[in-house]
Design a protein around this motif. Structure first.
Motif, PDB file in Angstrom:
ATOM      1  N   LEU A 449       0.845  -1.189   0.000  1.00 56.13           N
ATOM      2  CA  LEU A 449       0.000   0.000   0.000  1.00 56.13           C
ATOM      3  C   LEU A 449       0.878   1.236   0.000  1.00 56.13           C
ATOM      4  O   LEU A 449       1.750   1.385   0.858  1.00 56.13           O
ATOM      5  CB  LEU A 449      -0.919   0.017   1.231  1.00 56.13           C
ATOM      6  N   VAL A 450       0.677   2.098  -0.984  1.00 60.47           N
ATOM      7  CA  VAL A 450       1.383   3.376  -1.048  1.00 60.47           C
ATOM      8  C   VAL A 450       0.626   4.362  -0.180  1.00 60.47           C
ATOM      9  O   VAL A 450      -0.549   4.655  -0.446  1.00 60.47           O
ATOM     10  CB  VAL A 450       1.495   3.871  -2.495  1.00 60.47           C
ATOM     11  N   ASP A 451       1.266   4.871   0.837  1.00 60.58           N
ATOM     12  CA  ASP A 451       0.604   5.764   1.789  1.00 60.58           C
ATOM     13  C   ASP A 451       0.351   7.123   1.135  1.00 60.58           C
ATOM     14  O   ASP A 451       1.251   7.718   0.530  1.00 60.58           O
ATOM     15  CB  ASP A 451       1.465   5.941   3.037  1.00 60.58           C
ATOM     16  N   THR A 452      -0.882   7.613   1.262  1.00 57.06           N
ATOM     17  CA  THR A 452      -1.257   8.905   0.677  1.00 57.06           C
ATOM     18  C   THR A 452      -2.138   9.675   1.640  1.00 57.06           C
ATOM     19  O   THR A 452      -2.735   9.107   2.563  1.00 57.06           O
ATOM     20  CB  THR A 452      -2.020   8.719  -0.650  1.00 57.06           C
ATOM     21  N   GLN A 453      -2.238  10.963   1.380  1.00 56.36           N
ATOM     22  CA  GLN A 453      -3.128  11.840   2.120  1.00 56.36           C
ATOM     23  C   GLN A 453      -4.187  12.390   1.160  1.00 56.36           C
ATOM     24  O   GLN A 453      -3.843  13.072   0.193  1.00 56.36           O
ATOM     25  CB  GLN A 453      -2.340  12.996   2.759  1.00 56.36           C
ATOM     26  N   PRO A 454      -5.460  12.092   1.380  1.00 58.26           N
ATOM     27  CA  PRO A 454      -6.503  12.572   0.465  1.00 58.26           C
ATOM     28  C   PRO A 454      -6.577  14.098   0.459  1.00 58.26           C
ATOM     29  O   PRO A 454      -6.505  14.742   1.513  1.00 58.26           O
ATOM     30  CB  PRO A 454      -7.791  11.959   1.020  1.00 58.26           C
ATOM     31  N   ARG A 455      -6.670  14.661  -0.732  1.00 62.66           N
ATOM     32  CA  ARG A 455      -6.832  16.106  -0.870  1.00 62.66           C
ATOM     33  C   ARG A 455      -8.246  16.470  -1.335  1.00 62.66           C
ATOM     34  O   ARG A 455      -8.723  17.577  -1.090  1.00 62.66           O
ATOM     35  CB  ARG A 455      -5.828  16.658  -1.885  1.00 62.66           C
ATOM     36  N   SER A 456      -8.883  15.553  -2.049  1.00 59.50           N
ATOM     37  CA  SER A 456     -10.226  15.791  -2.578  1.00 59.50           C
ATOM     38  C   SER A 456     -10.837  14.431  -2.912  1.00 59.50           C
ATOM     39  O   SER A 456     -10.209  13.388  -2.735  1.00 59.50           O
ATOM     40  CB  SER A 456     -10.168  16.687  -3.828  1.00 59.50           C
ATOM     41  N   GLY A 457     -12.034  14.459  -3.402  1.00 60.87           N
ATOM     42  CA  GLY A 457     -12.656  13.220  -3.837  1.00 60.87           C
ATOM     43  C   GLY A 457     -13.235  12.404  -2.694  1.00 60.87           C
ATOM     44  O   GLY A 457     -13.402  12.872  -1.565  1.00 60.87           O
ATOM     45  N   THR A 458     -13.495  11.138  -2.989  1.00 58.90           N
ATOM     46  CA  THR A 458     -14.145  10.229  -2.052  1.00 58.90           C
ATOM     47  C   THR A 458     -13.320   8.961  -1.915  1.00 58.90           C
ATOM     48  O   THR A 458     -13.007   8.309  -2.919  1.00 58.90           O
ATOM     49  CB  THR A 458     -15.562   9.860  -2.540  1.00 58.90           C
ATOM     50  N   VAL A 459     -12.949   8.622  -0.686  1.00 54.08           N
ATOM     51  CA  VAL A 459     -12.241   7.369  -0.423  1.00 54.08           C
ATOM     52  C   VAL A 459     -13.289   6.276  -0.256  1.00 54.08           C
ATOM     53  O   VAL A 459     -14.104   6.314   0.666  1.00 54.08           O
ATOM     54  CB  VAL A 459     -11.373   7.475   0.850  1.00 54.08           C
ATOM     55  N   VAL A 460     -13.263   5.289  -1.157  1.00 51.65           N
ATOM     56  CA  VAL A 460     -14.271   4.228  -1.117  1.00 51.65           C
ATOM     57  C   VAL A 460     -13.708   2.919  -0.561  1.00 51.65           C
ATOM     58  O   VAL A 460     -14.470   2.062  -0.101  1.00 51.65           O
ATOM     59  CB  VAL A 460     -14.887   3.997  -2.508  1.00 51.65           C
ATOM     60  N   MET A 461     -12.370   2.750  -0.616  1.00 47.09           N
ATOM     61  CA  MET A 461     -11.743   1.561  -0.036  1.00 47.09           C
ATOM     62  C   MET A 461     -10.509   1.980   0.735  1.00 47.09           C
ATOM     63  O   MET A 461      -9.825   2.958   0.371  1.00 47.09           O
ATOM     64  CB  MET A 461     -11.366   0.541  -1.122  1.00 47.09           C
ATOM     65  N   GLN A 462     -10.206   1.245   1.780  1.00 46.96           N
ATOM     66  CA  GLN A 462      -9.056   1.551   2.621  1.00 46.96           C
ATOM     67  C   GLN A 462      -8.513   0.251   3.190  1.00 46.96           C
ATOM     68  O   GLN A 462      -9.100  -0.829   3.011  1.00 46.96           O
ATOM     69  CB  GLN A 462      -9.467   2.483   3.759  1.00 46.96           C
ATOM     70  N   ASP A 463      -7.347   0.354   3.888  1.00 49.12           N
ATOM     71  CA  ASP A 463      -6.839  -0.845   4.548  1.00 49.12           C
ATOM     72  C   ASP A 463      -7.398  -0.898   5.964  1.00 49.12           C
ATOM     73  O   ASP A 463      -8.247  -0.075   6.353  1.00 49.12           O
ATOM     74  CB  ASP A 463      -5.315  -0.866   4.518  1.00 49.12           C
ATOM     75  N   GLU A 464      -6.932  -1.838   6.735  1.00 51.87           N
ATOM     76  CA  GLU A 464      -7.479  -2.033   8.069  1.00 51.87           C
ATOM     77  C   GLU A 464      -7.111  -0.922   9.037  1.00 51.87           C
ATOM     78  O   GLU A 464      -7.676  -0.826  10.129  1.00 51.87           O
ATOM     79  CB  GLU A 464      -7.020  -3.388   8.619  1.00 51.87           C
ATOM     80  N   ARG A 465      -6.145  -0.059   8.650  1.00 54.81           N
ATOM     81  CA  ARG A 465      -5.771   1.085   9.480  1.00 54.81           C
ATOM     82  C   ARG A 465      -6.311   2.398   8.914  1.00 54.81           C
ATOM     83  O   ARG A 465      -5.798   3.468   9.235  1.00 54.81           O
ATOM     84  CB  ARG A 465      -4.251   1.162   9.602  1.00 54.81           C
ATOM     85  N   ALA A 466      -7.335   2.292   8.065  1.00 54.71           N
ATOM     86  CA  ALA A 466      -8.022   3.452   7.499  1.00 54.71           C
ATOM     87  C   ALA A 466      -7.130   4.276   6.593  1.00 54.71           C
ATOM     88  O   ALA A 466      -7.331   5.495   6.455  1.00 54.71           O
ATOM     89  CB  ALA A 466      -8.615   4.319   8.608  1.00 54.71           C
ATOM     90  N   ARG A 467      -6.111   3.647   5.963  1.00 59.48           N
ATOM     91  CA  ARG A 467      -5.297   4.363   4.986  1.00 59.48           C
ATOM     92  C   ARG A 467      -5.930   4.218   3.607  1.00 59.48           C
ATOM     93  O   ARG A 467      -6.360   3.117   3.223  1.00 59.48           O
ATOM     94  CB  ARG A 467      -3.867   3.818   4.985  1.00 59.48           C
ATOM     95  N   PRO A 468      -6.035   5.313   2.826  1.00 59.99           N
ATOM     96  CA  PRO A 468      -6.756   5.295   1.545  1.00 59.99           C
ATOM     97  C   PRO A 468      -6.191   4.254   0.580  1.00 59.99           C
ATOM     98  O   PRO A 468      -4.966   4.150   0.409  1.00 59.99           O
ATOM     99  CB  PRO A 468      -6.559   6.711   1.000  1.00 59.99           C
ATOM    100  N   LEU A 469      -7.087   3.520  -0.072  1.00 65.52           N
ATOM    101  CA  LEU A 469      -6.700   2.529  -1.056  1.00 65.52           C
ATOM    102  C   LEU A 469      -7.264   2.866  -2.433  1.00 65.52           C
ATOM    103  O   LEU A 469      -6.528   2.860  -3.429  1.00 65.52           O
ATOM    104  CB  LEU A 469      -7.179   1.147  -0.614  1.00 65.52           C
ATOM    105  N   VAL A 470      -8.545   3.169  -2.513  1.00 65.08           N
ATOM    106  CA  VAL A 470      -9.171   3.564  -3.776  1.00 65.08           C
ATOM    107  C   VAL A 470      -9.868   4.900  -3.544  1.00 65.08           C
ATOM    108  O   VAL A 470     -10.711   5.024  -2.643  1.00 65.08           O
ATOM    109  CB  VAL A 470     -10.185   2.517  -4.263  1.00 65.08           C
TER     110      VAL A 470
END
Length: 688
Positions: A449-470
């Motif tokens: 998983l490449v760690d990212t910080q959401p800037r906009s949009g909608t996070v629809v999938m994440q890992d078990e630690r709530a890090r954005p995936l899709v």
């Protein structure tokens, strides 16, 4: 009413041939006696006649009869065209007068039938079919006639295969010289290619306007795009427009009112056209060969409607031998053609683990960002390099990406899970194996998983630690999807049970290409019978209402109730076919119910031409109520049932027999006395 009837019936004691033989033999014998001038021959003839008559066994039949009243069928046309102008008042007034006149007729029963609006709207006015259905419960011998109170627009007259069994009289409402402007669709396709012109042939018919008179037409597509054009009256014309999206599109066409109008309903037509994409052009650029590359290719090549252009950068990043990039491939990478000349022809661009390596200049990367802002679609499937200095985030593409890399890459096992928004978003809602909210998904793990910080949009999938995936986002008129892992291929291989990889990628791609069924904020309705089921999709839960405007202009407020997973639903009972406009304050949706261009409104002018052949064949007539109501008469069944100012109902004089009394005409004793008397008389006459 009770009456009686007398008749004479015969029940021969011998077969008819035997009785006839005896009669012939008797005539011959009597003729011989007459020729010989025998005395008493006439008395002997009387005795033979009495005996033959006795053998014929005559009887007087007395019937007890119950007279049956005649039946008149009164049809009242209440179809929508009968609601125009003064026709409702005219219909009501004449109906009351007819009822009173029919009630004064002796021995006459009246049965009233109404032609209901529902049937008329969908298939036109089914006047004669309604009459035939009512006649199925009326004995033909008692039917006096049929009176129809109508505007003459019966849309089933051409389907009549048999003559009506009694005089049919049509009383026509309205005026003889009515005029009305009508918009007639001659030819319209049921589907069209997205991005290409669709042609419709139509005509504006108006007898009150000279041929070629300009008529303004207002065209509105999906309640949004609007255009005004002019077409000549009373001539067929072609108009063209372009479908801008897949799925159902609704085109409204409205002609300006004419000088003489009965109604404006038939000045408007509604067309439902299904938009179909001819071929989906997808550009896939893989930064390097890896285990998940074939997943992308197999997915896209499995769809026969997809034209895939796929390039893979085969040169590993650690190889630095100074060889020019243009000399590292068998064919030249058409950079300018793909990313400048023909970039707008692609429906979707996918970067799979691509990084800056000098192949695509910043200018062309800027073209990609501009392509998205103008309505294009971009899917980023990133790998570890996205968190490095050579990341595409450091190019103009980074301006349109919804999540910024933090520089960390996590390589431990985790199970992708849906976020709260993901359970409401149509791209990820109802994914097989997602499990209940707060539970463990039933699909396999990923390990990067490449760690990212959401800037906009909608996070629809994440890992078990709530890090954005899709992450999904809208940029300008276009859309972007960012998948922060390159391990989706593990689901394809069935690792730990696999997962819905194909369905997820298919939904993401179709959402990027603006498939209407995957809109996360949408308003739609489905019609089942007489029920309209309304659904409002939204990422934010809220109790809402929807304003529904029917074809007649009446507006109804329908409350919606949350049903989970981003849906709020409500129902509405619809009775009037046509175009319904739904609005939630932000979005408008057009829904067609039944026949969107009802036959009933194709021509609303009153006419006597349609029903005249039916009336003539039955022995009836057609009369305009504008000339006055005709007189009502009773006529014999074999007489003419119509005249200049009158209509006739047959007097059938039907009855049923309730009892029968049979009395022998020649009782046995009387027969014996008459025969013996005649024989003795003849004998005495001969003895003189």
């Amino acid at each position: 009413m009770i009456s009686s009837g007398l008749d004479i019936a015969f029940a021969p004691m011998l077969p008819l041939w035997a009785l006839a033989a005896l009669a012939v033999l008797s005539v011959l014998v009597l003729a011989a006696g007459l020729w010989r001038r025998a005395r008493g021959i006439w008395l002997r003839a009387a005795a033979v006649a009495v005996l033959l008559l006795a053998l014929a066994n005559p009887a007087i039949i007395a019937e007890q009869r119950e007279d049956q009243s005649d039946i008149a069928l009164l049809l009242t046309d209440r179809s929508p065209s009968q609601r125009i102008g003064e026709r409702p008042q005219q219909t009501d007034a004449v109906l009351e007068a007819l009822r009173a006149e029919l009630a004064r007729q002796p021995n006459l029963e009246v049965r009233e039938v109404t032609v209901e609006p529902a049937g008329a709207n969908r298939e036109g006015t089914q006047l004669l079919a309604t009459a035939q259905q009512a006649l199925s419960n009326i004995p033909r011998r008692r039917l006096a006639g049929i009176i129809a109170l109508t505007d003459g627009q019966a849309h089933d007259a051409d389907t009549m295969s048999e003559t009506l069994p009694a005089p049919f009289h049509a009383l026509i409402t309205g005026e003889k010289d009515e005029q009305d402007r009508r918009l007639v669709i001659r030819q319209a396709p049921s589907f069209g290619m997205v991005g290409k012109e669709v042609t419709i042939r139509l005509a504006v018919e108006d007898a009150a306007a000279a041929e070629g008179t300009p008529v303004s037409l207002r065209l509105r597509l999906n309640g949004e795009r609007e255009e005004v054009i002019a077409v000549p009256a009373n001539s067929e014309e072609e108009i063209a427009f372009t479908l801008d999206r897949g799925g159902q599109s609704v085109l409204e066409i409205e002609a300006a009112p004419g000088e003489r109008e009965l109604t404006l309903i038939n000045n408007r037509a509604v067309l439902s056209i299904n938009g179909v994409r001819d071929r989906l052009r997808v550009l896939l650029v893989s930064g390097e060969p890896h285990a998940g590359e074939r997943t992308w290719r197999n997915l896209l090549k499995a769809d026969p409607s997809v034209d895939l252009v796929h390039f893979t950068i085969l040169r590993p990043p650690e190889k630095q031998d100074g060889t020019p990039i243009r000399e590292l491939s068998l064919i030249s990478f058409p950079i300018r053609e793909l990313f400048e000349v023909k970039i707008d022809e692609f429906d979707l661009i996918i970067f799979d683990r691509y990084k800056r390596r000098g192949v695509l200049p910043r200018l062309y990367l800027g073209n990609i960002a501009e392509y998205v802002r103008k309505g294009g679609a971009l899917l980023m499937a990133v790998g570890p390099d996205f968190a490095s200095p050579v990341s595409l985030f450091q190019t103009p593409i980074g301006d349109i990406l919804p999540a910024e890399p933090s520089g960390d890459v996590h390589e431990e096992g985790y199970r992708p899970t849906l976020t709260a928004m993901g359970r409401r978003h149509p791209v990820t809602a109802d994914l097989a194996g997602a499990g209940p909210e707060g539970g463990v998904p039933g699909w396999g793990r990923w390990f990067r998983l490449v760690d990212t910080q959401p800037r906009s949009g909608t996070v629809v999938m994440q890992d078990e630690r709530a890090r954005p995936l899709v992450v999904l986002d809208r940029v300008g008129e276009g859309r972007v999807a960012q998948i922060n892992s390159d391990h989706m291929w593990l689901w394809t291989r069935g690792f730990e049970g696999g997962g819905p990889q194909a369905e997820l990628l298919r939904r993401v791609a179709h959402w990027l290409m603006k498939e209407p069924d995957l809109e996360e904020n949408d308003l739609r309705a489905t019609v089942r019978g007489d029920r309209m089921e309304i659904e409002r999709r939204s990422l934010e839960p809220a109790a809402e209402t929807v304003e529904v405007t029917g074809p007649s202009g009446e507006t109804i407020t329908v409350p919606l109730a949350e049903s989970g997973e981003g849906r709020a639903t409500g129902t509405l009972t619809v009775e009037e076919p046509g175009l319904y406009r739904l609005s939630d304050g932000e979005r408008t949706r057009l829904v067609t119910v039944g026949a969107v261009n009802p036959v009933e409104y194709a021509d609303v002018r009153a006419t006597d031409a349609v029903l005249a052949p039916v009336a003539e064949a039955s022995g009836g007539s057609v009369h305009w109520l504008a000339d006055g109501m005709p007189d009502l008469r009773r006529v014999d069944a074999d007489r003419r049932a119509t005249g200049r100012n009158w209509i006739g109902l047959r007097a059938n004089n039907d009855y049923i027999v309730t009892g029968v009394l049979e009395v022998p005409l020649l009782p046995a004793l009387l027969t014996l006395l008459l025969a013996l008397g005649a024989l003795i008389g003849g004998w005495l006459r001969e003895a003189r």
